[in-house]
Design a protein around this motif. Structure first.
Motif, short mmCIF file in Angstrom:
data_model
loop_
_atom_site.label_atom_id
_atom_site.label_comp_id
_atom_site.label_asym_id
_atom_site.label_seq_id
_atom_site.Cartn_x
_atom_site.Cartn_y
_atom_site.Cartn_z
N THR A 40 -10.21 3.26 3.67
CA THR A 40 -10.43 4.02 2.14
C THR A 40 -11.11 4.55 2.28
OG1 THR A 40 -8.58 2.47 1.29
CG2 THR A 40 -10.11 3.46 -0.12
N ASP A 64 -11.03 -0.46 1.99
CA ASP A 64 -9.70 -1.44 2.93
C ASP A 64 -9.76 -1.06 3.94
OD1 ASP A 64 -9.69 -1.77 -0.34
OD2 ASP A 64 -7.46 -1.09 -0.11
N ARG A 124 -6.58 -0.11 6.04
CA ARG A 124 -5.19 0.25 5.85
C ARG A 124 -4.06 0.21 7.16
NH1 ARG A 124 -3.65 1.74 0.92
NH2 ARG A 124 -5.37 1.14 -1.17
N GLY A 153 -1.81 7.35 0.25
CA GLY A 153 -3.50 7.69 0.28
C GLY A 153 -4.02 6.47 -0.59
N ALA A 154 -4.85 6.20 -1.67
CA ALA A 154 -5.71 4.88 -1.67
C ALA A 154 -4.75 3.78 -2.59
CB ALA A 154 -6.98 5.23 -2.77
N HIS A 209 0.40 -0.78 -0.01
CA HIS A 209 -0.05 0.16 -0.16
C HIS A 209 0.74 1.31 0.14
CE1 HIS A 209 -3.19 -2.22 0.46
NE2 HIS A 209 -3.08 -2.80 1.27
N VAL A 269 -7.88 7.52 1.93
CA VAL A 269 -7.12 6.99 3.05
C VAL A 269 -7.32 8.10 4.77
CG1 VAL A 269 -5.92 5.34 4.79
CG2 VAL A 269 -6.34 5.49 1.64
N VAL A 276 -10.41 1.80 -5.14
CA VAL A 276 -10.85 0.84 -4.25
C VAL A 276 -10.62 -0.22 -4.56
CG1 VAL A 276 -12.93 0.21 -2.64
CG2 VAL A 276 -12.21 2.45 -2.76
#
Lengths: 146, 646
Positions: free
Chosen positions: B597, B589, B591, A70-71, A67, B510, A91
Motif C-alpha cells: 500500500t 502494509d 499485501r 485496493g487498500a 484484504h 496498492v 493505510v
C-alpha cells in the motif's frame, strides 16, 4: 468621577457580553462535535444510530482480517461478548495486528457494518488504549497483568 | 559513582533553592541588602549544582551505564550518540530534570541581569527558589533519575523509535525553554505584588520574549515532526498534548502585548499581572497533562498515580498561592491609566480578549473529556471540528485587527488616518482573494478569507517596514521592525495552513512493482522494495520514481522500519518539496507478492506553515536584541523619543 464609573460599567458589560458569546460558542461547539466511545457490546445493544460518528474500541478478532481490492481491509472488533464487522479503506497503522487492541473512528452503515474513517495508531506494543481496557473489563474478558 | 554524584548534586541544589527562597523573600525588605546578595549568589550556585546533576545523567547515558534505571529503560548501546543524549529527556525522570535545569537557568539569568529594582529582583529570585525547591522535591521523591538497578542489565531497553529523530531531539528542550521561561514573568509578577513596585513589566520583558520565542520554535518543531514522522500528512491534530503547548503560547502572546501597554502607558496594570500568573499556570497544567499519565500518548511516559497527585498539589499551591497573593495585594497597586476608545490600548485590549477567549476554547476542548470521564466514566473525544468551529473564528477576528495596533497612538489614536495608511494592504488583501478565486480549485470561502487576511497582515507589515526605514532610532526602530516581522509571520503561517487544508490531494493505492499511480500533478512509479540495515533498525525501503513523461525525475524512498531492541515498527516518510508544494509519500502494509500500500499526498504551501513560525520567532529575536541594546532608564531622553516614535 461619574464618567469614570460609567465607563467602567460599560467596560464590564462589554466584557460580560463577550464572555457570554464565547461560552455559548464553546457549548454549541461541544454539543455538535463530541464523539462517544462505544464497545462492540454497546453496538450490539443498539446504543448507536446509523450514520452517527463514534469511536469503536476492542480487540481485532483473530483470523478476521481480510484484504479486499485496493487498500480496503475488513476486520472484526470484539470485546469477547459481541463482535462488530468493520471496513476500512486506508493505510493501517504499523502496529495493527490480530488479537491486539484497536480504536477506530467511524459510523455504522445500514447493513450493520462499521465504516471506519480512521484507525488509530498505537504508539507501542505494550500500550493498550484505556478505553479498550475498560470495554474488556465491562465484558468480563480482562485479566489483570494482561 | 556517577549516579551518587548526581544524587548529591540534586540535594545541594535543593538546599540552595531553599536559601534562594528564604534570602530572596527576606530581601524584599528595603534594609536587607545582605539577603539580596545571598539570594543572587545562591541562584548562581543553584544553577551550577543542577547543571552538575544534569551533566552526570548525560554522562551516564553516553557511557551506557545500565545500572541506572533511567538509562536501562531508555537507552541502548547501539543507539547513535545524538539519540543517546536526546534519550536523557526522552523519559519521565530525565525530562523533569531538564525542566528543573531550565528553571535554574532562568533564575540565574534573573540574578545575573538584575533588571528592575533591587527589592523586585530579590522577590523574583525568592519565588523562583520556591518553585525550584518544589520541583526538586518532586524529582527526589517520585522521579529520581539516579535510582540504581542491581544487578545491572547488559543491555538497555532502547528508546521509542518515534523519538529517535533529529527534530524531536531538539523539540523538548525548546518547548521547556518556553514553558519554564514563563516562570520568570510569573516570579516578577508575584514579586511586584509583594513589594508593590512598578516597572516589573519592563524588567520581565526580555524573559517574556525569550520564553515566547522558544515556545514558538518548540511548537513549530513539534508540528513539523508530527507532519513528517507520523505519516498522516497532517501538521496539527488538536491532540491534548499539542494543546498543552498551544495554551501557554496564546497566553504568552497576550501577555507580551498587554505588558507593553502597562510599560508604555500604564494601562492594564493588574490585568498584566494576572496574565503573567495565568501564563505560567498554563505551563504547569500542560506539564500535569503531559507528565501525569492522564493522557495516553507518545509524550506521556509516566502512569504512576503518586506523580500525578504530587504535580496536582504543586499546581494548586503555585496557582492558588499566586491568585491569593493577587487577590490580597492587587488593589494596593496603582490603577490602570485611562485611554480613549480609539487608541492603541483598545486594540491591545481586543487582542487580549480574543487571545484569552481562543485559549478558553482550547482549554475547555482539552479538559472537558477528562472531566467528564472523571465524573461519570463517559468516554468521549473532542475532535478537530470543535476547534474549527470555536477557535478558528475567534483567532481569525484577532488577526483581522492586528494591523490597526501599530497605527494608533497610545492614549488616543486616529482611526481615519490608520485606515488611509492601510489602503495598500487592503488592496493586497483584495488581490489575494481574487487570485485565489480565479486560480484555485476547489474554491472555498475559508481559504479565500484566509488568503485575504494573510494579504492584509503581510501588506500592513510591508507598509510598516517601509515607513520605519530612516525613522526612529535603535531600540524603537528594532521594536517596530520586530512587530512587523512577527505579524507578517502570522500571515505566512496562515497561507500555509489554508493552502494545505483546502487543496491537499491524497491518493491511496496498492501497487505491484512496475505499476504507476497519480496524485495531483505527479505520476509515480513503484519500483519495488529492498531490505536495508540502519544502525539500530531494519527497514523495508520502497523505491518510488517520480516520472516526467517517460524519464525518472527523482526517486523517493519512504521506509517502514523495525527496531528490534524496542520491538517496534515505524514509518519513515519521504518528502520532496519545491518550497511551495510538498510531495509526501508513506509506505503502507505489505499485501503479499511484492505488492504494497502506498499513500501519497500533495500538500500545496505546506512549508509556509513552519516558515511563518520561523519569521515570528525572528521578530521576537529582533525585539529582544533591541531591548538588550537599549538599557537606559525609561525617563532618559532617547527612551522618551522611542516612546514618541512608537
Amino acid at each position: 468621577m461619574k464618567t469614570k464609573q460609567k465607563r467602567r460599567l460599560a467596560f464590564a458589560a462589554a466584557l460580560l457580553a463577550v464572555g457570554c458569546v464565547v461560552a455559548a460558542v464553546i457549548v454549541y461547539g461541544l454539543g455538535q462535535n463530541t464523539m462517544y466511545f462505544r464497545s462492540p457490546s454497546d453496538v450490539a445493544a443498539r446504543q448507536v444510530s446509523e450514520g452517527v460518528a463514534f469511536r469503536l474500541g476492542g480487540l481485532v478478532e483473530k483470523g478476521s482480517v481480510q484484504h479486499g481490492a485496493g487498500a480496503d481491509t475488513r476486520f472484526s472488533v470484539t470485546d469477547g461478548k459481541s463482535v462488530v464487522r468493520a471496513d476500512f479503506n486506508g493505510v493501517l497503522p504499523a502496529l495493527f495486528r490480530e488479537g491486539q487492541g484497536v480504536v477506530a473512528t467511524g459510523a455504522m452503515d445500514s447493513s450493520g457494518t462499521f465504516i471506519a474513517s480512521e484507525v488509530l495508531a498505537k504508539h507501542d506494543e505494550k500500550y493498550m488504549p484505556p478505553e479498550v481496557v475498560q470495554a474488556l473489563k465491562k465484558s468480563g474478558r480482562w485479566q489483570e497483568g494482561q | 559513582m556517577t549516579g551518587e554524584l548526581g544524587q548529591l548534586a540534586l540535594c545541594f541544589a535543593l538546599a540552595l533553592a531553599l536559601v534562594m527562597a528564604a534570602a530572596g523573600l527576606a530581601g524584599t525588605r528595603a534594609d536587607r541588602a545582605g539577603a539580596r546578595a545571598v539570594a543572587s549568589s545562591a541562584a548562581l550556585g543553584h544553577l551550577v549544582f543542577v547543571g552538575l546533576a544534569f551533566g552526570t545523567l548525560v554522562y551516564a547515558f553516553v557511557t551506557s551505564d545500565f545500572s541506572i534505571v533511567a538509562v536501562a529503560g531508555n537507552s541502548h548501546t547501539l543507539k547513535p550518540l545524538v539519540y543517546k543524549i536526546s534519550g536523557v529527556w526522552g523519559n519521565h525522570e530525565g525530562s523533569m530534570l531538564l525542566w528543573v535545569l531550565v528553571l535554574a537557568l532562568y533564575a540565574a539569568l534573573v540574578a545575573a541581569l538584575q533588571r528592575g529594582g533591587a527589592r523586585l529582583t530579590s522577590g523574583a529570585i525568592g519565588i523562583q527558589g520556591l518553585l525550584a525547591a518544589a520541583f526538586l522535591l518532586f524529582i527526589l521523591f517520585t522521579s529520581n533519575p539516579f535510582f540504581r538497578l542491581d544487578p545491572a542489565p547488559f543491555e538497555g531497553a532502547g528508546l521509542n523509535p518515534l523519538l529517535q529523530d533529529p527534530g524531536l531531539a531538539m523539540h523538548p528542550p525548546m518547548l521547556y525553554a518556553g514553558y519554564v521561561g514563563l516562570s520568570a514573568s510569573f516570579a516578577y509578577a508575584a514579586a511586584a505584588l509583594l513589594v508593590g513596585e512598578e516597572g516589573w513589566a519592563r524588567a520581565a520583558r526580555p524573559f517574556m520574549l525569550i520564553a515566547w520565542i522558544a515556545l514558538t520554535c518548540g511548537i513549530a518543531l513539534g508540528s513539523w515532526w508530527a507532519y513528517y514522522e507520523l505519516g498522516w500528512g497532517g501538521f496539527w491534530f488538536w491532540d491534548p498534548v499539542e494543546n498543552a503547548s498551544l495554551m501557554p503560547w496564546l497566553i504568552a502572546t497576550a501577555l507580551l502585548h498587554s505588558a507593553l501597554a502597562t510599560e508604555r502607558s500604564g494601562a492594564f496594570r493588574t490585568w498584566s499581572l494576572l496574565l503573567a500568573i495565568a501564563g505560567f499556570s498554563m505551563s504547569l497544567i500542560g506539564t500535569f497533562l503531559v507528565r501525569s499519565g492522564v493522557l495516553s500518548s507518545v509524550h506521556a511516559f509516566a502512569s504512576d498515580p503518586t506523580r500525578g497527585f504530587f504535580i496536582m498539589v504543586l499546581i494548586c499551591l503555585a496557582i492558588g498561592g499566586a491568585l491569593a497573593l493577587f487577590a490580597w495585594r492587587a488593589h494596593t497597586l496603582q490603577g490602570g491609566a485611562a485611554f480613549e476608545p480609539v487608541s492603541r490600548e483598545t486594540t491591545l485590549l481586543l487582542n487580549n480578549v480574543f487571545l484569552v477567549a481562543s485559549c478558553a476554547c482550547v482549554f475547555v476542548g482539552t479538559l472537558y473529556p477528562l472531566v467528564l470521564d472523571a465524573i461519570n466514566g463517559t468516554k468521549i473525544s473532542v475532535g478537530p471540528p470543535y476547534y474549527a468551529l470555536t477557535f478558528a473564528p475567534i483567532f481569525f477576528a484577532a488577526l483581522f485587527l492586528v494591523p490597526f495596533g501599530p497605527r494608533l497612538g497610545w492614549k488616543r489614536g486616529d482611526l481615519k488616518a490608520a485606515w488611509r495608511d492601510l489602503y495598500p494592504a487592503l488592496g493586497l488583501a483584495a488581490v489575494a482573494a481574487v487570485v485565489v478565486l480565479a486560480v484555485a480549485s476547489p474554491r472555498t470561502i475559508a481559504a479565500t478569507g484566509a488568503f485575504a487576511v494573510a494579504g492584509w497582515l503581510i501588506g500592513a507589515s510591508l507598509i510598516d517596514v517601509r515607513k520605519r526605514i530612516g525613522r526612529g532610532r535603535g531600540g524603537a526602530r528594532a521594536s517596530a521592525f520586530a512587530a512587523a516581522l512577527a505579524h507578517a509571520g502570522l500571515g505566512v503561517t496562515l497561507i500555509g495552513v489554508a493552502g494545505t487544508t483546502a487543496w491537499r490531494s491524497e491518493a491511496l493505492t496498492v501497487l505491484a512493482p512496475g505499476e504507476t499511480m497519480t496524485v495531483g500533478p505527479y505520476t509515480l512509479r513503484f519500483d519495488g522494495v529492498t531490505r536495508e540495515r540502519g544502525p539500530n533498525y531494519i527497514a523495508d525501503r520502497a523505491h518510488i520514481a517520480l516520472m516526467d513523461g517517460r524519464d525518472v525525475r527523482a526517486t523517493l524512498l519512504p521506509e517502514h522500519r523495525f527496531y528490534p531492541a524496542e520491538g517496534q515498527d515505524m514509518n519513515d516518510t519521504a518528502i520532496r518539496t519545491t518550497g511551495v508544494r510538498d510531495l509526501y509519500l508513506a509506505l503502507g502494509d505489505d499485501r503479499g507478492g511484492g505488492r504494497f500500500t502506498i499513500r501519497a499526498y500533495v500538500s500545496p504551501l505546506a512549508p509556509f506553515i513552519w516558515l511563518g513560525g520561523l519569521v515570528m520567532a525572528l521578530g521576537g529575536l529582533l525585539s529582544l536584541w533591541g531591548r538588550l541594546r537599549a538599557r537606559p532608564a525609561p525617563q532618559s531622553q532617547p527612551a522618551a523619543q522611542a516612546l514618541a516614535a512608537e
